[in-house]
Design an enzyme around this catalytic site. Structure first.
Site, PDB file in Angstrom:
ATOM      1  NE  ARG A  33      38.121  44.359  44.165  1.00  0.00           N
ATOM      2  CZ  ARG A  33      38.414  44.101  42.883  1.00  0.00           C
ATOM      3  NH1 ARG A  33      37.813  44.779  41.918  1.00  0.00           N
ATOM      4  NH2 ARG A  33      39.292  43.166  42.570  1.00  0.00           N
ATOM      5  CB  SER A  82      43.142  41.786  46.545  1.00  0.00           C
ATOM      6  OG  SER A  82      43.387  41.290  45.263  1.00  0.00           O
ATOM      7  CD  GLU A 130      39.253  43.959  47.735  1.00  0.00           C
ATOM      8  OE1 GLU A 130      38.113  43.525  47.500  1.00  0.00           O
ATOM      9  OE2 GLU A 130      40.294  43.393  47.366  1.00  0.00           O
TER      10      GLU A 130
HETATM   11  N1  EPU Z   1      52.427  42.324  40.680  1.00  0.00           N
HETATM   12  C1  EPU Z   1      53.705  42.162  41.161  1.00  0.00           C
HETATM   13  N2  EPU Z   1      53.871  41.346  42.261  1.00  0.00           N
HETATM   14  C2  EPU Z   1      52.854  40.699  42.854  1.00  0.00           C
HETATM   15  C3  EPU Z   1      51.545  40.866  42.349  1.00  0.00           C
HETATM   16  C4  EPU Z   1      51.366  41.698  41.255  1.00  0.00           C
HETATM   17  O1  EPU Z   1      54.661  42.713  40.665  1.00  0.00           O
HETATM   18  O2  EPU Z   1      53.105  39.968  43.811  1.00  0.00           O
HETATM   19  C5  EPU Z   1      52.230  43.146  39.462  1.00  0.00           C
HETATM   20  C6  EPU Z   1      51.936  42.254  38.271  1.00  0.00           C
HETATM   21  O3  EPU Z   1      53.093  41.857  37.625  1.00  0.00           O
HETATM   22  C7  EPU Z   1      51.096  43.126  37.390  1.00  0.00           C
HETATM   23  C8  EPU Z   1      50.380  44.013  38.381  1.00  0.00           C
HETATM   24  O4  EPU Z   1      51.080  43.948  39.611  1.00  0.00           O
HETATM   25  O5  EPU Z   1      51.890  43.939  36.590  1.00  0.00           O
HETATM   26  C9  EPU Z   1      48.927  43.605  38.547  1.00  0.00           C
HETATM   27  O6  EPU Z   1      48.900  42.259  39.051  1.00  0.00           O
HETATM   28  P1  EPU Z   1      47.637  41.281  38.813  1.00  0.00           P
HETATM   29  O7  EPU Z   1      47.315  41.244  37.387  1.00  0.00           O
HETATM   30  O8  EPU Z   1      47.923  40.002  39.504  1.00  0.00           O
HETATM   31  O9  EPU Z   1      46.433  42.019  39.476  1.00  0.00           O
HETATM   32  P2  EPU Z   1      46.319  42.826  40.849  1.00  0.00           P
HETATM   33  O10 EPU Z   1      46.240  44.285  40.550  1.00  0.00           O
HETATM   34  O11 EPU Z   1      47.386  42.394  41.762  1.00  0.00           O
HETATM   35  C10 EPU Z   1      43.703  42.892  40.776  1.00  0.00           C
HETATM   36  C11 EPU Z   1      42.546  42.593  41.689  1.00  0.00           C
HETATM   37  C12 EPU Z   1      42.319  41.084  41.778  1.00  0.00           C
HETATM   38  C13 EPU Z   1      42.022  40.577  40.377  1.00  0.00           C
HETATM   39  C14 EPU Z   1      43.219  40.939  39.470  1.00  0.00           C
HETATM   40  C15 EPU Z   1      42.959  40.582  38.027  1.00  0.00           C
HETATM   41  C16 EPU Z   1      42.474  44.391  43.304  1.00  0.00           C
HETATM   42  C17 EPU Z   1      42.691  44.795  44.720  1.00  0.00           C
HETATM   43  N3  EPU Z   1      42.793  43.143  43.008  1.00  0.00           N
HETATM   44  O12 EPU Z   1      44.878  42.338  41.370  1.00  0.00           O
HETATM   45  O13 EPU Z   1      41.167  40.868  42.585  1.00  0.00           O
HETATM   46  O14 EPU Z   1      41.808  39.179  40.378  1.00  0.00           O
HETATM   47  O15 EPU Z   1      43.442  42.368  39.504  1.00  0.00           O
HETATM   48  O16 EPU Z   1      42.051  41.472  37.468  1.00  0.00           O
HETATM   49  O17 EPU Z   1      42.000  45.202  42.492  1.00  0.00           O
HETATM   50  C18 EPU Z   1      40.447  40.445  44.806  1.00  0.00           C
HETATM   51  O18 EPU Z   1      39.905  41.552  44.776  1.00  0.00           O
HETATM   52  O19 EPU Z   1      40.337  39.691  45.809  1.00  0.00           O
HETATM   53  C19 EPU Z   1      41.224  40.005  43.668  1.00  0.00           C
HETATM   54  C20 EPU Z   1      41.922  38.872  43.675  1.00  0.00           C
END
Ligand code: EPU
Length: 337
Positions: free
Chosen positions: A162, A237, A333
């Site tokens: 990012r 995010s 972010e």
């Molecule tokens: N998780 C939780 N609770 C939550 C959300 C997530 O426990 O409320 C856990 C999930 O179970 C999982 C881990 O956190 O084990 C990762 O969750 P997720 O796959 O939903 O991805 P994220 O890390 O929360 C990132 C990006 C998203 C992108 C997703 C998928 C960032 C800041 N965010 O989210 O990007 O869509 O991965 O690759 O890196 C964005 O930047 O606006 C965005 C939506």
């Protein structure tokens, strides 16, 4: 090209925050953009793309220039690859769908990300195991002060998680006007490494997925977790997933052995901020019209009438609560204006 005064930006930011621009102009060609910059050399300027990655906490005392440059074309191709140039104002998701319709591969994992093409390099957008840096060849940008056009290559963009040169060394100096992506015409590199994608494909009995299948899976996952800005104001995010040195992470992990983490190098781990926020008891919490989304704790939402300041206050509560519980700092972010 008409400059408007005291212009409401409510429909120009995906949080749906009411804030006014002192002046506002939409530009539709690079020539118009150049002209506006030349004619307003001394005015304070604020560049607005899709408005999907910012939180407006106050009125903007500047000339807001909305980049509404449209168009896309193939600029080069060989047997295996195609180089596509898109203007900065194209809607990202519509652009991704178009590439998939042409059977061009590389962007499918980034389906349904809000925002416009021009901002994709700024924060090196990414999702489900793919980042823009993987297909990005170069972008053209105009220097705000001198109006000179400069091409930034992939290496010059200095992409990170990012992050890019546009958020650091040349911050606020350039406006990106177009981007070139190199996509596959055949032998697509289908990336289903992300568990959620595999699960979604399995649910639909798809064993050898194509570009459209991956895109559809991503769309389904995003729709189930992430609110649609047209229905509930948000900016995706709100926080970045924190990156910790393994030496700092170890004692925290001992205290919270169930904490999720991903190795990202020999010395660093990434911890999902969504997990931290959820475990801190904040998922789904609402404070007036501002809150933390019920399906994805990384996303802050505007239930209708929240001000930018109220959302910012919630973000601070989230940061403080997570820090108090885990001793981990999470950074925004989204650009807070
Ligand atoms: N998780 C939780 N609770 C939550 C959300 C997530 O426990 O409320 C856990 C999930 O179970 C999982 C881990 O956190 O084990 C990762 O969750 P997720 O796959 O939903 O991805 P994220 O890390 O929360 C990132 C990006 C998203 C992108 C997703 C998928 C960032 C800041 N965010 O989210 O990007 O869509 O991965 O690759 O890196 C964005 O930047 O606006 C965005 C939506």
């Amino acid at each position: 090209m008409e400059i408007q005064s005291n212009f409401s930006l409510k429909n120009y930011n995906t949080f749906g925050i009411e804030a006014k621009a002192k002046q506002f102009v939409a530009v539709h060609t690079v020539y118009e953009l150049k002209t506006i910059l030349e004619q307003n050399k001394t005015e304070k300027k604020f560049i607005l793309g899709g408005g999907s990655n910012m939180l407006l906490t106050k009125d903007i005392d500047a000339l807001v220039i909305h980049i509404d440059l449209k168009g896309k074309k193939i600029v080069k191709e060989d047997d295996a690859f195609v180089w596509i140039e898109s203007q900065a104002g194209e809607n990202w998701h519509q652009f991704v769908l178009w590439t998939i319709d042409q059977n061009f591969g590389g962007l499918e994992n980034m389906s349904l990300i809000p925002g416009n093409v021009g901002t994709t390099p700024v924060q090196n957008i990414g999702a489900y195991g793919t980042e823009i840096k993987d297909t990005f060849i170069s972008c053209e940008a105009i220097n705000i002060l001198t109006q000179e056009i400069k091409t930034f290559t992939n290496a010059e963009c200095d992409f990170g998680y990012r992050e890019s040169v546009f958020k650091n060394e040349v911050k606020d100096q350039y406006i990106i006007t177009s981007v070139i992506y190199k996509l596959t015409k055949r032998n697509h590199k289908i990336n289903t490494s992300y568990g959620d994608i595999q699960a979604e494909l399995a649910k639909n009995n798809i064993t050898t997925p194509g570009l459209k299948d991956v895109s559809n899976a991503v769309i389904a996952i995003r729709k189930s977790k992430l609110p649609d800005p047209a229905e509930l104001g948000n900016s995706g995010s709100f926080f970045k997933n924190p990156i910790l040195l393994k030496t700092d992470f170890e004692p925290i992990h001992q205290k919270f052995p169930e904490m999720k983490f991903f190795d990202i190098s020999a010395t660093e781990v990434k911890v999902p901020a969504g997990w931290l926020i959820e475990q801190a008891g904040l998922k789904g919490k609402r404070f007036g019209d501002a809150g933390i989304h019920k399906n994805q704790a990384l996303v802050l939402v505007n239930y209708g009438g929240a001000t930018g300041q109220e959302i910012l206050d919630v973000s601070k509560t989230v940061q403080d609560t997570v820090f108090d519980k885990f001793g981990i700092n999470i950074e925004a972010e989204v650009n807070v204006i």
